[in-house]
Motif scaffolding. Structure first.
Motif, short mmCIF file in Angstrom:
data_model
loop_
_atom_site.label_atom_id
_atom_site.label_comp_id
_atom_site.label_asym_id
_atom_site.label_seq_id
_atom_site.Cartn_x
_atom_site.Cartn_y
_atom_site.Cartn_z
N THR A 1 0.84 -1.19 0.00
CA THR A 1 0.00 0.00 0.00
C THR A 1 0.88 1.25 0.00
O THR A 1 2.11 1.14 0.05
CB THR A 1 -0.92 0.01 1.24
OG1 THR A 1 -0.11 -0.02 2.41
CG2 THR A 1 -1.87 -1.18 1.24
N GLY A 2 0.25 2.39 -0.03
CA GLY A 2 0.99 3.66 0.02
C GLY A 2 1.86 3.85 -1.20
O GLY A 2 1.45 3.55 -2.32
N ASP A 3 3.10 4.33 -1.00
CA ASP A 3 3.98 4.59 -2.14
C ASP A 3 4.49 3.31 -2.79
O ASP A 3 5.12 3.34 -3.83
CB ASP A 3 5.14 5.51 -1.75
CG ASP A 3 6.11 4.89 -0.78
OD1 ASP A 3 5.73 3.94 -0.07
OD2 ASP A 3 7.26 5.35 -0.73
N MET A 4 4.20 2.16 -2.18
CA MET A 4 4.58 0.86 -2.75
C MET A 4 3.37 0.18 -3.40
O MET A 4 3.45 -0.98 -3.82
CB MET A 4 5.14 -0.05 -1.66
CG MET A 4 6.38 0.50 -0.96
SD MET A 4 7.81 0.61 -2.04
CE MET A 4 8.18 -1.10 -2.25
N SER A 5 2.26 0.89 -3.49
CA SER A 5 1.06 0.33 -4.08
C SER A 5 1.33 -0.16 -5.50
O SER A 5 2.04 0.49 -6.27
CB SER A 5 -0.03 1.41 -4.10
OG SER A 5 -1.23 0.87 -4.59
N GLY A 6 0.77 -1.30 -5.83
CA GLY A 6 0.98 -1.90 -7.15
C GLY A 6 2.02 -3.00 -7.12
O GLY A 6 2.23 -3.68 -8.12
N TYR A 7 2.67 -3.18 -5.99
CA TYR A 7 3.70 -4.21 -5.84
C TYR A 7 3.23 -5.28 -4.86
O TYR A 7 2.32 -5.06 -4.06
CB TYR A 7 5.00 -3.60 -5.32
CG TYR A 7 5.66 -2.67 -6.29
CD1 TYR A 7 6.49 -3.17 -7.29
CD2 TYR A 7 5.44 -1.30 -6.23
CE1 TYR A 7 7.10 -2.31 -8.20
CE2 TYR A 7 6.04 -0.44 -7.14
CZ TYR A 7 6.87 -0.95 -8.12
OH TYR A 7 7.46 -0.11 -9.02
N ILE A 8 3.89 -6.41 -4.93
CA ILE A 8 3.66 -7.50 -3.97
C ILE A 8 4.94 -7.66 -3.18
O ILE A 8 6.03 -7.76 -3.75
CB ILE A 8 3.33 -8.83 -4.69
CG1 ILE A 8 2.04 -8.69 -5.49
CG2 ILE A 8 3.25 -9.97 -3.68
CD1 ILE A 8 1.74 -9.87 -6.38
N GLY A 9 4.82 -7.63 -1.86
CA GLY A 9 5.96 -7.87 -0.99
C GLY A 9 5.89 -9.28 -0.45
O GLY A 9 4.81 -9.80 -0.17
N TRP A 10 7.05 -9.91 -0.32
CA TRP A 10 7.09 -11.27 0.22
C TRP A 10 8.22 -11.31 1.24
O TRP A 10 9.36 -10.99 0.95
CB TRP A 10 7.35 -12.26 -0.91
CG TRP A 10 7.04 -13.68 -0.58
CD1 TRP A 10 6.36 -14.17 0.50
CD2 TRP A 10 7.40 -14.83 -1.35
NE1 TRP A 10 6.26 -15.53 0.45
CE2 TRP A 10 6.89 -15.96 -0.68
CE3 TRP A 10 8.10 -15.00 -2.53
CZ2 TRP A 10 7.07 -17.25 -1.16
CZ3 TRP A 10 8.26 -16.28 -3.01
CH2 TRP A 10 7.76 -17.40 -2.34
#
Length: 125
Positions: A68-77
């Motif tokens: 979410t936020g400025d990392m929206s659009g990515y998947i974190g693992w």
């Protein structure tokens, strides 16, 4: 054997050649990542075993999640408590995405970073 007996694993792409070389060459990975080496190597092996996005997201392996936020659009693992393998899809992330998770087989590896504490510290990227 009919076509129905075959399965296709996910297609893994890399943000750039540097990311690919580091993640695919275990000597380079160990040199670059030190203590994170084993967990990153394990994540990459796990990622290569999934057949689609749904299987990946619902695997239960260490919290794959949409950022979410400025990392929206990515998947974190999760690699560990603070470090993430960062991935993205080559499709728009919206409500319709969740209806077709089984059909999504392409994922792009962006890199590895620690983004906790207010700044992004790229380990691989």
């Amino acid at each position: 054997i009919t076509k129905n007996h075959y399965y296709r694993i996910m297609n893994i792409y890399y943000e750039n050649k540097k990311v690919e070389k580091t993640l695919e060459d275990y000597a380079t990975l160990q040199k670059k990542c030190g203590k994170h080496y084993q967990n990153i190597k394990k994540r990459m092996q796990q990622l290569k075993s999934f057949t689609n996005l749904k299987e990946f997201l619902y695997s239960g392996f260490d919290n794959p999640h949409f950022e979410t936020g400025d990392m929206s659009g990515y998947i974190g693992w999760d690699i560990n408590q603070n470090v993430r393998l960062l991935l993205k899809l080559d499709v728009e992330i919206n409500e319709d995405l969740f209806k077709k998770l089984e059909t999504i087989k392409d994922i792009i590896v962006i890199g590895v970073l620690d983004y906790h504490g207010g700044k992004k510290n790229w380990i691989i990227g």
